[in-house]
Design a protein around this motif. Structure first.
Motif, PDB file in Angstrom:
ATOM      1  N   GLY A 209       0.798  -1.216   0.000  1.00  0.00           N
ATOM      2  CA  GLY A 209       0.000   0.000   0.000  1.00  0.00           C
ATOM      3  C   GLY A 209       0.830   1.263   0.000  1.00  0.00           C
ATOM      4  O   GLY A 209       0.464   2.260   0.625  1.00  0.00           O
ATOM      5  N   PRO A 212      -1.169   5.655  -1.798  1.00  0.00           N
ATOM      6  CA  PRO A 212      -2.501   5.741  -1.200  1.00  0.00           C
ATOM      7  C   PRO A 212      -3.604   5.829  -2.242  1.00  0.00           C
ATOM      8  O   PRO A 212      -3.440   6.434  -3.310  1.00  0.00           O
ATOM      9  N   THR A 260     -11.485   3.751   7.929  1.00  0.00           N
ATOM     10  CA  THR A 260     -11.089   5.113   8.303  1.00  0.00           C
ATOM     11  C   THR A 260     -12.115   5.627   9.302  1.00  0.00           C
ATOM     12  O   THR A 260     -13.087   4.940   9.636  1.00  0.00           O
ATOM     13  N   PRO A 267      -9.694   2.720   2.625  1.00  0.00           N
ATOM     14  CA  PRO A 267      -8.578   2.557   1.679  1.00  0.00           C
ATOM     15  C   PRO A 267      -8.864   1.387   0.727  1.00  0.00           C
ATOM     16  O   PRO A 267      -9.478   0.394   1.125  1.00  0.00           O
ATOM     17  N   ASN A 401      -6.634  10.146   7.143  1.00  0.00           N
ATOM     18  CA  ASN A 401      -6.702   8.873   7.861  1.00  0.00           C
ATOM     19  C   ASN A 401      -5.466   8.790   8.748  1.00  0.00           C
ATOM     20  O   ASN A 401      -4.520   8.070   8.461  1.00  0.00           O
ATOM     21  N   ASP A 481      -2.208  -2.269   7.105  1.00  0.00           N
ATOM     22  CA  ASP A 481      -2.832  -0.974   7.356  1.00  0.00           C
ATOM     23  C   ASP A 481      -2.182   0.104   6.490  1.00  0.00           C
ATOM     24  O   ASP A 481      -1.421  -0.201   5.570  1.00  0.00           O
ATOM     25  N   GLU A 482      -2.464   1.369   6.814  1.00  0.00           N
ATOM     26  CA  GLU A 482      -2.114   2.468   5.910  1.00  0.00           C
ATOM     27  C   GLU A 482      -0.880   3.261   6.320  1.00  0.00           C
ATOM     28  O   GLU A 482      -0.652   4.349   5.796  1.00  0.00           O
ATOM     29  N   GLY A 485       1.487   3.915   3.192  1.00  0.00           N
ATOM     30  CA  GLY A 485       0.880   4.864   2.264  1.00  0.00           C
ATOM     31  C   GLY A 485       0.795   6.263   2.844  1.00  0.00           C
ATOM     32  O   GLY A 485       0.909   7.260   2.119  1.00  0.00           O
TER      33      GLY A 485
END
Length: 627
Positions: A209, A212, A260, A267, A401, A481-482, A485
């Motif tokens: 990831g 994004p 989020t 995402p 986020n 998870d993010e 990104g």
């Protein structure tokens, strides 16, 4: 955004968000209309000489726009963009002026855009013209296939070669092989492909990831964007918190994977291609598929890893634009990337950047020592508690986020400073995940070697010890998870391309074949990685322990957070949002005054971040009832 409410998540899952058939591609840029030929000729004639006077950014950047001519030129660029899109011509980014939002609803696929808002300091305004789009997408159309993509991806050929991403070739592969064409993608990418013939939209991101991409679920379909804010502005988006996601964030510092704070924005799944069509939404995992690997047993050679690292860094360096730098921590990952960059091009100037709280910070000390050994042009960025109020607000507005505690404001300060000197910044991100570099990896290794833990010592076949590091890696790839990104997004807002050579498929493949006994030993985490780069760095750097980017949780930090609490954690605000109880908030504040521990810092920090987020994106919505 008006009043928010809470609805059961399953209601959304059963709704008709995905019941759309796409049959049209429309390209509109910043509301531009297509003029008649005479008007177009007049525009071109009037500005033909202006192009020669357009200000340019530093070496390696694409042209910027002179502030005196930016509005008419944007109109002209919009005309050319629409003209090219209608004829299947590649349209490369025009230095990040607009935010692209793809929409898939009412049986149609379209791409619209808006000028991206950006808060600039006076110094920034002197450097940059107009607005800025992080992670801008390029557009391409060939026949019935429309493609939005970035410019970082590679295509892995059957001959085990890697070539720069070619949209024309990719569309041809898609037409001949269908969804299997996405398995050829490698590196850092976020891609959306619409096939009008089948009426389906495909959205894909790389395994980690690194690029994004957010998806908003609308009553009649979906919208997607590389940034969070444009989706929040969609008038048909139902304003509601994802209460479970917010509460998980307050407890752990990140929203759970795939969620989020906004119930209807999420995402795109990292490592998957998501397929949308008439009454269809399905997922297909991209290669390499971790579930196809069996528990590794045979040892690997460290020379194999070093060869892959050299190739990944050299290829990334070859494609980099302008001046380059490396985000240098006190650890060995970024040190290895810096050494490999030097090895790939000894004549190239490499600038290094380290952020920390001062002379006593081990990150500052370690980064300085590494830069001195390698002879890098080194820069240090000092961030104190007094800087956090402004940085927290900026980070939240950029990310949408948020997460990561004080690490992300520090990194944002680093990237903002680095952008004054370089255009491309290399990072050693992902080494810990791939090669077992976190404290919990050592905990898993200790469990594996504890003869009293019979459960963890048996694999599914019952033939030997279960490789807990292998199982953890496979699970992590599913629930990614993010946080990676988010780093790319922050760097992009600072006008930097953040390159992560360790995101290559070949390195993930090696990691999935690497036994736990080579990843972690009694002496070190990341033992195999250290062994592979032993020819690049001296022992005093190789033997450094794992460090974490963080500020000091001292009286200055406490006072800063308590001051912010008086603004953001008032009883009225907390009751209005009803995510946590006012009593719990006040208890945390009171306890922090007397005993400011790391745990209390993290809880208070997360509560503040959420309230800052509501100011930026939610306009003080209300919720049902507190915990």
């Amino acid at each position: 955004m008006g009043k928010w409410d809470e609805r059961d998540r399953t209601d959304r899952d059963r709704s008709s968000h995905y019941h759309s058939t796409a049959n049209m591609f429309a390209c509109q840029v910043a509301g531009c209309r297509l003029p008649d030929p005479c008007e177009l000729f007049a525009i071109v004639e009037h500005y033909v000489n202006v192009f020669k006077r357009v200000k340019r950014f530093r070496h390696g950047r694409r042209p910027g726009l002179d502030s005196r001519t930016s509005i008419p030129l944007r109109q002209l660029f919009g005309v050319l963009l629409a003209f090219a899109a209608r004829r299947g011509i590649i349209v490369w980014g025009l230095n990040a002026m607009i935010a692209i939002v793809g929409r898939y609803e009412h049986g149609e696929f379209s791409v619209t855009s808006e000028f991206a808002s950006r808060e600039l300091s006076e110094k920034d305004k002197a450097r940059y013209d107009g607005d800025h789009l992080p992670n801008e997408l390029s557009q391409f159309r060939r026949g019935s296939v429309s493609l939005l993509f970035d410019e970082v991806a590679y295509i892995a050929t059957k001959e085990r070669q890697r070539i720069a991403f070619d949209p024309d070739r990719f569309v041809q592969e898609y037409r001949s092989r269908g969804q299997d064409a996405f398995d050829d993608l490698d590196g850092q990418f976020a891609i959306a492909l619409h096939d009008a013939a089948s009426g389906r939209l495909h959205i894909a991101r790389d395994t980690f990831g690194t690029r994004p991409l957010f998806i908003a679920h609308l009553p009649s379909g979906i919208a997607f964007s590389t940034t969070y804010a444009p989706l929040c502005k969609l008038p048909e988006l139902h304003p509601a918190f994802d209460v479970a996601a917010v509460r998980a964030f307050i407890e752990r510092g990140w929203a759970p994977a795939g969620l989020t704070f906004h119930r209807d924005i999420r995402p795109a799944r990292a490592g998957f291609v998501e397929i949308f069509g008439h009454e269809l939404h399905c997922l297909r995992r991209l290669q390499p598929q971790a579930n196809e690997y069996t528990q590794p047993r045979d040892p690997l050679s460290s020379d194999e890893l070093l060869s892959l690292l050299r190739r990944a860094v050299a290829e990334s360096l070859q494609r980099s634009q302008g001046d380059i730098g490396v985000s240098l921590s006190g650890g060995i990952d970024s040190a290895a990337i810096a050494a490999l960059l030097q090895e790939a091009d000894p004549r190239r100037v490499i600038r290094s950047f380290t952020v920390g709280y001062g002379e006593e910070d081990r990150e500052i000390q370690g980064g300085r020592a590494t830069a001195s050994h390698l002879g890098l042009e080194h820069h240090e960025i000092i961030v104190g508690a007094q800087d956090l109020a402004s940085l927290m607000q900026q980070v939240v507005r950029v990310l949408g986020n948020p997460g990561g505690y004080d690490e992300f404001p520090c990194l944002f300060a680093l990237w903002r400073d680095a952008s004054r000197s370089v255009q491309t910044l290399f990072s050693g991100n992902l080494s810990d995940t791939l090669f077992g570099g976190m404290p919990y990896h050592r905990d898993l290794w200790l469990r594996m070697n504890d003869v009293r833990d019979d459960v963890s010592r048996k694999d599914q076949s019952g033939k030997g010890p279960k490789d807990l590091l292998f199982e953890n890696l496979r699970q992590s790839l599913t629930d990614w998870d993010e946080r990676i990104g988010a780093q790319t997004l922050l760097a992009s807002r600072a006008e930097l391309e953040l390159v992560m050579p360790l995101s290559r498929r070949s390195l993930l493949d090696l990691s999935l074949r690497l036994p736990a006994r080579q990843k972690v030993t009694e002496c070190h985490v990341k033992s195999f990685f250290r062994e592979s780069i032993s020819s690049l760095l001296p022992p005093e750097i190789l033997q450094r322990p794992k460090g974490i980017q963080q500020l000091r949780y001292d009286a200055d930090m406490r006072d800063t957070l308590l001051e912010l609490s008086r603004r953001y954690l008032t009883k009225d605000r907390v009751e209005l949002h009803a995510i946590v109880s006012p009593d719990d908030v006040q208890a945390c504040i009171s306890e922090s005054k007397d005993n400011f521990t790391k745990a209390r810092f993290q809880t208070l920090w997360n509560m503040l971040i959420f309230e800052i987020w509501t100011d930026a994106f939610a306009n003080a919505p209300s919720q049902s009832k507190p915990i």
